[in-house]
Scaffold this motif. Structure first.
Motif, PDB file in Angstrom:
ATOM      1  N   PRO A  62       0.835  -1.219   0.000  1.00 16.58           N
ATOM      2  CA  PRO A  62       0.000   0.000   0.000  1.00 16.58           C
ATOM      3  C   PRO A  62       0.862   1.258   0.000  1.00 16.58           C
ATOM      4  O   PRO A  62       1.967   1.273   0.557  1.00 16.58           O
ATOM      5  N   LEU A  63       0.342   2.304  -0.628  1.00 16.32           N
ATOM      6  CA  LEU A  63       1.043   3.585  -0.634  1.00 16.32           C
ATOM      7  C   LEU A  63       0.839   4.265   0.720  1.00 16.32           C
ATOM      8  O   LEU A  63      -0.280   4.622   1.077  1.00 16.32           O
ATOM      9  N   ASN A  64       1.934   4.429   1.478  1.00 15.43           N
ATOM     10  CA  ASN A  64       1.830   5.130   2.760  1.00 15.43           C
ATOM     11  C   ASN A  64       1.517   6.600   2.543  1.00 15.43           C
ATOM     12  O   ASN A  64       0.728   7.194   3.263  1.00 15.43           O
ATOM     13  N   ASP A  65       2.195   7.185   1.577  1.00 12.26           N
ATOM     14  CA  ASP A  65       1.958   8.571   1.220  1.00 12.26           C
ATOM     15  C   ASP A  65       2.391   8.765  -0.226  1.00 12.26           C
ATOM     16  O   ASP A  65       2.994   7.884  -0.829  1.00 12.26           O
ATOM     17  N   VAL A  66       2.044   9.920  -0.762  1.00 11.69           N
ATOM     18  CA  VAL A  66       2.397  10.254  -2.134  1.00 11.69           C
ATOM     19  C   VAL A  66       3.246  11.519  -2.082  1.00 11.69           C
ATOM     20  O   VAL A  66       2.759  12.585  -1.681  1.00 11.69           O
ATOM     21  N   ASP A  67       4.523  11.390  -2.446  1.00  8.96           N
ATOM     22  CA  ASP A  67       5.464  12.507  -2.385  1.00  8.96           C
ATOM     23  C   ASP A  67       5.460  13.270  -3.704  1.00  8.96           C
ATOM     24  O   ASP A  67       6.047  12.820  -4.695  1.00  8.96           O
ATOM     25  N   VAL A  68       4.802  14.432  -3.694  1.00  6.18           N
ATOM     26  CA  VAL A  68       4.737  15.303  -4.863  1.00  6.18           C
ATOM     27  C   VAL A  68       5.831  16.351  -4.717  1.00  6.18           C
ATOM     28  O   VAL A  68       5.893  17.068  -3.715  1.00  6.18           O
ATOM     29  N   ILE A  69       6.705  16.414  -5.709  1.00  2.00           N
ATOM     30  CA  ILE A  69       7.826  17.352  -5.660  1.00  2.00           C
ATOM     31  C   ILE A  69       7.798  18.223  -6.910  1.00  2.00           C
ATOM     32  O   ILE A  69       7.451  17.755  -7.989  1.00  2.00           O
ATOM     33  N   TYR A  70       8.109  19.476  -6.721  1.00  2.00           N
ATOM     34  CA  TYR A  70       8.193  20.386  -7.863  1.00  2.00           C
ATOM     35  C   TYR A  70       9.284  21.400  -7.601  1.00  2.00           C
ATOM     36  O   TYR A  70       9.891  21.418  -6.524  1.00  2.00           O
ATOM     37  N   PHE A  71       9.563  22.257  -8.593  1.00  3.10           N
ATOM     38  CA  PHE A  71      10.673  23.201  -8.465  1.00  3.10           C
ATOM     39  C   PHE A  71      10.224  24.564  -8.968  1.00  3.10           C
ATOM     40  O   PHE A  71      10.046  24.766 -10.156  1.00  3.10           O
ATOM     41  N   ASP A  72      10.023  25.478  -8.015  1.00  2.00           N
ATOM     42  CA  ASP A  72       9.617  26.843  -8.363  1.00  2.00           C
ATOM     43  C   ASP A  72      10.425  27.837  -7.536  1.00  2.00           C
ATOM     44  O   ASP A  72      10.075  28.125  -6.384  1.00  2.00           O
ATOM     45  N   PRO A  73      11.513  28.374  -8.099  1.00  2.00           N
ATOM     46  CA  PRO A  73      12.368  29.295  -7.334  1.00  2.00           C
ATOM     47  C   PRO A  73      11.720  30.650  -7.058  1.00  2.00           C
ATOM     48  O   PRO A  73      12.269  31.444  -6.294  1.00  2.00           O
ATOM     49  N   THR A  74      10.557  30.941  -7.642  1.00  2.00           N
ATOM     50  CA  THR A  74       9.888  32.219  -7.371  1.00  2.00           C
ATOM     51  C   THR A  74       9.147  32.207  -6.036  1.00  2.00           C
ATOM     52  O   THR A  74       8.791  33.259  -5.513  1.00  2.00           O
ATOM     53  N   GLU A  75       8.904  31.038  -5.482  1.00  2.00           N
ATOM     54  CA  GLU A  75       8.230  30.952  -4.190  1.00  2.00           C
ATOM     55  C   GLU A  75       9.248  31.141  -3.067  1.00  2.00           C
ATOM     56  O   GLU A  75      10.347  30.585  -3.119  1.00  2.00           O
ATOM     57  N   GLU A  76       8.887  31.903  -2.050  1.00  2.00           N
ATOM     58  CA  GLU A  76       9.816  32.205  -0.961  1.00  2.00           C
ATOM     59  C   GLU A  76       9.612  31.312   0.266  1.00  2.00           C
ATOM     60  O   GLU A  76      10.486  31.233   1.126  1.00  2.00           O
TER      61      GLU A  76
END
Length: 197
Positions: A62-76
């Motif tokens: 079973p999936l314990n969690d779902v790790d969503v990753i992204y890359f946005d250097p404009t966010e502080e």
């Protein structure tokens, strides 16, 4: 970067296993609809699928969690990521979602600033965990910090960018060797298998 024939075959096999997994394909479609920059699902979402197919029994972990990753250097701050995570957990509660902007995660670990999602996953504790996938116009795009060979070989390899003690603690905490007893823990210092029972 040109893939070797063997690596290309591993990627094709991984894509086939993902497409055979209805739950994972639905999750990939949900995340693709977010339209976040350099956005992937990584860690156990991919790693556990491979280990299940190669080393497991007929039961999918079973999936314990779902790790969503992204890359946005404009966010502080991670505020936007947390808002997306909260929205996902509210609207798709069949999963436990974790969303993180990798452009900010280097500060948590005192690393140099990451340059991309791919760069960021190259700092994850186990080399086999540093694999991620996304759905792009019905195509499955795969990135990996260390390639797929060790993942497909059933290895569990310490990333030397992280303390060895953290690696060993995660092995104990996650109980990977209980779930997949044929995993081989690899020491990069000696390139020999460790007995970690």
């Amino acid at each position: 970067m040109m893939l070797s024939d063997a690596e290309s075959q591993r990627e094709d096999q991984l894509r086939q296993w993902l497409r055979q997994d209805q739950e994972r394909m639905q999750i990939l479609a949900i995340v693709a609809a977010l339209n976040l920059p350099q956005c992937y699902i990584g860690a156990g979402f991919v790693r556990n699928l491979v280990w299940d197919r190669l080393l497991g029994d007929s039961v999918t972990t079973p999936l314990n969690d779902v790790d969503v990753i992204y890359f946005d250097p404009t966010e502080e701050t991670q505020e936007t990521a947390w808002q997306i995570e909260a929205w996902l957990n509210q609207h798709h509660p069949h999963c436990v979602w974790q969303v993180r902007n990798q452009a900010l995660m280097h500060t948590r670990h005192d690393d140099p600033p990451y340059q991309s999602t791919l760069d960021a996953i190259g700092y994850w504790v186990e080399q086999e965990t540093a694999v991620a996938v996304r759905l792009e116009n019905d195509t499955l795009a795969i990135i990996s910090g260390f390639g797929l060979a060790s993942l497909f070989a059933g290895h569990l390899t310490h990333n030397p960018r992280r303390p060895r003690a953290v690696f060993e603690a995660r092995i104990a905490e996650k109980q990977w060797l209980t779930r997949w007893p044929m995993l081989q823990v690899i020491s990069l210092r000696s390139e020999t298998d460790l007995s970690f029972q």
